[in-house]
Design an enzyme around this catalytic site. Structure first.
Site, PDB file in Angstrom:
ATOM      1  N   CYS A   1     -16.725 109.914  32.448  1.00 28.09           N
ATOM      2  CA  CYS A   1     -18.126 109.459  32.407  1.00 28.09           C
ATOM      3  C   CYS A   1     -18.352 108.599  31.164  1.00 28.09           C
ATOM      4  O   CYS A   1     -17.848 107.488  31.086  1.00 28.09           O
ATOM      5  CB  CYS A   1     -19.056 110.672  32.468  1.00 28.09           C
ATOM      6  SG  CYS A   1     -20.747 110.243  32.927  1.00 28.09           S
TER       7      CYS A   1
ATOM      8  N   HIS B   1     -17.107 114.281  36.993  1.00 26.97           N
ATOM      9  CA  HIS B   1     -16.838 115.292  35.966  1.00 26.97           C
ATOM     10  C   HIS B   1     -15.965 116.430  36.504  1.00 26.97           C
ATOM     11  O   HIS B   1     -16.504 117.444  36.974  1.00 26.97           O
ATOM     12  CB  HIS B   1     -18.160 115.906  35.500  1.00 26.97           C
ATOM     13  CG  HIS B   1     -18.984 115.027  34.626  1.00 26.97           C
ATOM     14  ND1 HIS B   1     -18.853 114.996  33.255  1.00 26.97           N
ATOM     15  CD2 HIS B   1     -19.960 114.145  34.922  1.00 26.97           C
ATOM     16  CE1 HIS B   1     -19.720 114.128  32.744  1.00 26.97           C
ATOM     17  NE2 HIS B   1     -20.406 113.597  33.741  1.00 26.97           N
TER      18      HIS B   1
ATOM     19  N   GLU C   1     -14.466 118.655  34.857  1.00 27.49           N
ATOM     20  CA  GLU C   1     -14.635 119.891  34.069  1.00 27.49           C
ATOM     21  C   GLU C   1     -15.815 120.724  34.560  1.00 27.49           C
ATOM     22  O   GLU C   1     -15.958 121.883  34.178  1.00 27.49           O
ATOM     23  CB  GLU C   1     -14.782 119.540  32.577  1.00 27.49           C
ATOM     24  CG  GLU C   1     -16.163 119.075  32.119  1.00 27.49           C
ATOM     25  CD  GLU C   1     -16.491 117.618  32.476  1.00 27.49           C
ATOM     26  OE1 GLU C   1     -15.703 116.986  33.217  1.00 27.49           O
ATOM     27  OE2 GLU C   1     -17.547 117.119  32.011  1.00 27.49           O
TER      28      GLU C   1
END
Lengths: 729, 229, 81
Positions: free
Chosen positions: B86, B202, B204
């Site tokens: 990002c 993302h 994560e």
């Protein structure tokens, strides 16, 4: 001082501009034994404003229950706190930013988020969740799309940038908010229970530090503006708009948490509304001490600023810290690492006086008690609003299926995806139940298995019809939301939005709502730990519906057991709770073009408590796979929403009358379960009315005894399409 | 595996990346400060998401000049594995470590929602063994609309440097599955050598069962395998 | 005719972006930089050929859409061609 400033005696217009009545001003002179200086007049003006002094509401707020074994910090500090378990305190508060958001929706909403976040991290808590409750005027009002877009973008712009997830909220539309929208922001953080920081200026001789952004002329007299009703033309007279800087706030947040991890601070307070003045006076008042501020040392953004402006500026992203002596160098080192301004601007004194100097000259010298304890308190006259007209019956719809689709497309009921997809609701990787996925949001309590459930709620129409019942129902509804995901309701924060307290009818509404909230909080063992009052929400004498917004926080032992509101396929749907529906204040009523009218559904607090206890017991026994409470739009809408979210049909018997299908009551929950017998048996044992509604499966929602056999796709199109249509046309 | 996560002023997802590597995968993860000059001997460097410098001027533009970025560039030049997520992707393009730029989303709004990604192209440390897979990963950005000039785009496509594309759950790539108007429906690209990867989604955020989705773990596990546990 | 509308934050309104850029310039070694203020320039092509009418149109556009009068000021100018 460079600039000419008014000198006493002050004329009536100046006093009016400072929101002081002749009687209040006479009291200022009596307390001082002289006329106030110009900066002192400004200080009194903000400290005695409704926003800071709660002068119309204080006598009523005392009736709210604020204690309980779970309460770590009750009202009166920057935010409230409850025990989250495993050594954690859960810190939260809700606050309004209504007037600024109407004037400049993006910045007004953004700075509202910034302010409430500072209230939370001032306590030493890392913010982990944001919610917001928004009220807009009629969808077709020409200003509404602009206001919705601006407010949503502002909330997202601030929350996304600072990296705190916006995990939930509530949006409703009603003509009563045409000229006064409501933007209530809620923030929640977590802190080690033994490291909560308070706003106290203790320890004579301790240095007072200014940390954060420089001071400009932003929002001077914002606090008094928030306390006066709008009139045509006020858009021209507005003070300089405050601009939010989430990037600086992110730095301020990290710097504060770094500082708070060490034993450096004695007290800390955010400079919110009324800025430097209220933060310093409140800190001194809580500690029973005095303060001296050297205003010429305050970091300034603009040339030629004078004491009056420095005292009243509402520049954002600033903190006042009282440092322990000998720790100054470490404080400066930690804050400077984040590139923020930090400088000593004063000291704690024993005088009990708030003193400000400018180049060595004293410009303010006022007893702290005069500003805080002696602030006017009014028990304003009340008169009951005339009882609302009632409708006993409404025509049955020609097509139940069409009525259901129309209701799903009402902006108040429709999916809020357009809103929450503009909010980062996942950052910090703690969001277990996302917005739109359950009745309440669930975030994990960091470093534990526990979960925190959050919900905001209030139906202003119910409150307009009966402020006691409406206030109580707002608490019940938010508690049911939290219980639906499997959390035990713990405590609330409230944000009390009302019209002018100078009108006896409004004051009566306020007092009634307080009593309703208090009764419900007691019945549900969920005390009030923090809150905010926003009065004068009216334009040209037309007030908003009374809207006492409730932010409920609940806890789950195990976050992984949280359930959403999407029906799984092949399950029984069971209705728990026997609250009788009514048309009063319902979406169905308004959809018929009917004026707002009663009767409201009955309020039965013991029944609500029993329902919540049953839900939680059933959840603990694994009998709840999804749950959704029936609120706006009634039972048919609740069942349909679960179908849309689960992408599954259902065949249910809800009754065939408009009242049974679309009448509203607070105190009914639809549960999807794999073992309806066991759930019904538990309900019977608990004395909670319950009945089997039907089964989920297939791709259509069929309502027995009606013409409704609607493809889930059609339900979704109606429900998902309405909100974007309001904003984007 | 030692993972350095760079914290810029305004980084928001640094803790989240450390958490996945440290707590979920049980490997070593640590934060390094943008103003320092020491990556502390990592096997992998992550530039995390967030709003470094408030996204002011242009997303990633100010961070691209941070002192640590000289070290990141050195590390990458020597073949070190670098992942920008990002805002980290935006920083990599601003720093010239990846081609192209990320513009304002076509819909002009910030978008936070799950999207599907098709893994393709050359094998990078983060996508090795994943080609052909469709993974569900959330995006959360205002400026994820990938843009590059025609020549660059042709080179990226020709050399297999497009490693992630927005798609439908069945893997079909088209405009309806593209959340931000990205050219070629690009969600992630790699450097020519493949060791530097930038992606808007993302991973994560979807690496734990509690969060309801573990598809994101695949990228971290690929890195574990490629970079030697 | 081509018009140009320049929109700036009003004096006194905090320019958060300008502030961050100011700091970044200093870090990059550009010394002696004072306040940085960020604005926007709109280049507008107009069919109108009368300069006064064009300016009036640009002003109306600025008031109605391009600038937010709550926090911004604007200037309009015409460019030859």
């Amino acid at each position: 001082m460079g600039q000419r400033q008014p000198q006493p005696p002050y004329d009536a217009e100046i006093l009016r501009g400072h929101g002081l009545t002749p009687a209040e001003y006479a009291r200022v002179e009596a307390l001082l034994g002289r006329a106030p200086t110009w900066p002192e007049l400004g200080v009194f003006s903000v400290m005695w404003s409704e926003h800071c002094a709660y002068k119309s509401s204080r006598v009523h707020l005392k009736r709210l229950p604020t204690t309980g074994p779970q309460v770590v910090q009750g009202p009166g500090e920057n935010a409230g706190a409850i025990d989250g378990g495993d050594g954690w305190a859960v810190v939260f508060k809700m606050e309004s930013h209504n007037h600024p958001s109407f004037i400049e929706p993006y910045q007004g909403a953004a700075t509202g988020v910034g302010g409430i976040l500072r209230d939370v991290f001032t306590m030493g808590a890392r913010p982990i969740a944001l919610l917001n409750a928004l009220r807009f005027g009629r969808p077709e009002h020409p200003k509404t799309p602009h206001l919705v877009s601006g407010v949503v973008a502002g909330i997202g712009g601030y929350g996304n940038c600072i990296g705190v997830p916006t995990v939930g909220g509530d949006v409703m539309f009603d003509a009563s908010y045409d000229g006064n929208i409501l933007v209530n922001a809620f923030a929640l953080g977590v802190a080690p229970k033994d490291r909560i920081f308070l706003g106290v200026a203790e320890g004579v001789g301790n240095p007072v530090f200014y940390v954060g952004s420089k001071t400009g002329r932003d929002g001077i007299h914002g606090a008094t503006m928030a306390s006066e009703e709008f009139s045509e033309g006020s858009e021209e007279k507005r003070p300089t708009v405050q601009v939010g800087d989430p990037f600086t706030e992110k730095l301020l947040l990290e710097a504060c948490l770094d500082v708070m991890a060490e034993d450096i601070l004695v007290g800390v307070q955010d400079m919110g509304a009324a800025g430097l003045t209220s933060s310093s006076c409140e800190m001194a008042s809580r500690a029973g001490s005095g303060l001296v501020l050297h205003l010429d040392r305050v970091p300034m953004r603009e040339q030629g600023m004078v004491p009056y402006e420095l005292l009243l500026s509402e520049s954002q992203e600033r903190m006042l810290m009282v440092c322990a002596r000998g720790k100054e160098a470490r404080l400066i080192e930690l804050v400077s690492r984040w590139g923020l301004d930090v400088c000593q601007v004063g000291e704690v004194t024993e005088t009990g006086r708030f003193v400000c100097t400018w180049d060595g000259e004293t410009v303010v010298d006022v007893p702290v008690a005069a500003l805080v304890d002696e602030a006017p308190v009014y028990d304003r006259p009340q008169s009951p609003a005339p009882p609302a007209a009632c409708v006993e019956a409404l025509p049955e719809p020609s097509s139940v299926g069409k009525a259901l689709l129309d209701l799903l497309g009402r902006p108040t009921i429709a999916s809020k995806r357009w809103v929450y997809e503009q909010y980062d609701h996942m950052v910090r990787t703690g969001t277990v139940v996302r917005p739109g996925a359950g009745d309440a949001a669930v975030v994990r309590l960091p470093q534990t298995r526990r979960g925190i459930a959050l919900s905001v709620d209030c139906n202003g129409r119910y409150c307009k019809l009966d402020p006691f019942v409406g206030g109580a129902l707002a608490v019940v509804e938010s508690a049911l939301n939290v219980a639906c995901v499997g959390a035990r309701p713990q405590a609330i924060t409230d944000c009390l939005n009302f019209a002018s307290p100078e009108r006896p009818e409004v004051m009566w509404q306020f007092a009634q709502a307080i009593d309703g909230i208090a009764a419900a909080c007691r019945a549900l063992d969920a005390p009030v730990v923090s809150g905010n009052v926003s009065l004068y929400n009216e334009t040209n004498g037309v007030g908003i519906h009374p809207t006492p917004m409730i932010g409920m926080v609940g806890l789950l032992e195990d976050a992984s057991t949280a359930v959403g509101s999407a029906w799984p396929a092949g399950r029984s749907l069971v209705l728990l709770g026997g609250a009788m529906p009514a048309f009063g204040g319902s979406e169905y009523l308004l959809m018929q073009g009917h004026a707002l009218a009663g009767p409201l559904p009955d309020l039965d607090l013991p029944a609500a408590r029993a329902l919540i206890d049953l839900l939680l017991a059933a959840h603990g026994a694994g009998l709840v796979e999804a749950a959704h409470d029936a609120s706006e739009g009634g039972l048919a809408v609740a069942v349909a929403e679960g179908c849309i979210q689960g992408d599954v049909g259902a065949r249910v018997d809800l009754g065939a009358t408009a009242l049974a299908l679309f009448g509203e009551a607070i105190g009914r929950v639809v549960v999807a379960t794999g073992d309806a017998e066991a759930l019904l048996a538990r309900a019977q044992a608990a004395g909670v009315p319950a009945r089997r509604l039907g089964f989920t499966g297939g791709d259509r929602l069929t309502l027995a005894g009606t013409d409704a056999a609607l493809p889930v796709q059609a339900l979704r199109a109606a429900w998902e399409g309405a909100f974007p249509a309001v904003v984007e046309g | 595996m030692r993972v350095a996560v760079v914290s810029f002023p305004g980084s928001n997802c640094d803790d989240d990346c450390v958490r996945v590597v440290g707590e979920v995968l049980g490997r070593t993860a640590y934060k390094v400060w943008h103003a320092d000059h020491d990556l502390q001997g990592p096997d992998l460097v992550i530039l995390p998401g967030g709003f470094s410098y408030g996204d002011y001027l242009r997303c990633g533009a100010i961070s691209a000049h941070a002192p640590i970025m000289a070290d990141v560039a050195d590390f990458a030049r020597r073949g070190g594995a670098v992942l920008g997520i990002c805002n980290g992707f935006q920083i990599l393009t601003e720093a010239g470590l990846l081609p192209g730029a990320l513009h304002r989303n076509a819909g002009l709004h910030f978008i936070c929602r799950d999207v599907h990604l098709r893994v393709e192209g050359l094998a990078t440390p983060f996508t090795a063994g994943l080609a052909g897979r469709v993974l569900k990963v959330p995006v959360a950005h205002h400026d994820g609309n990938y843009h590059a000039d025609a020549d660059t785009l042709a080179r990226l496509e020709g050399d297999g440097q497009v490693v992630l594309r927005y798609c439908h759950p069945d893997g079909v790539v088209d405009a309806a599955a593209n959340p931000n108007g990205s050219l070629g429906h690009i969600a992630g690209i790699a450097s020519a050598a493949g060791n530097v990867v930038g992606m808007m989604p993302h991973p994560e955020r979807c690496a734990e069962p509690l969060l309801g989705n573990t598809d994101g773990l695949a990228f971290f596990q690929a890195a574990l395998q490629t970079l030697g546990g | 005719m081509k018009g140009k509308v320049t929109v700036r934050l009003k004096a006194g309104v905090l320019d958060v972006e300008g502030k961050a850029i100011e700091g970044a310039l200093a870090k990059l070694g550009f010394n002696g930089v004072g306040a940085v203020r960020v604005g926007k320039v709109f280049e507008v092509e107009l069919a109108e050929t009368d300069p006064a009418a064009a300016k009036a149109a640009l002003t109306a556009m600025a008031k109605g859409l391009l600038a937010n009068p709550v926090m911004e000021t604007f200037e309009v100018a015409l460019e030859p061609g």
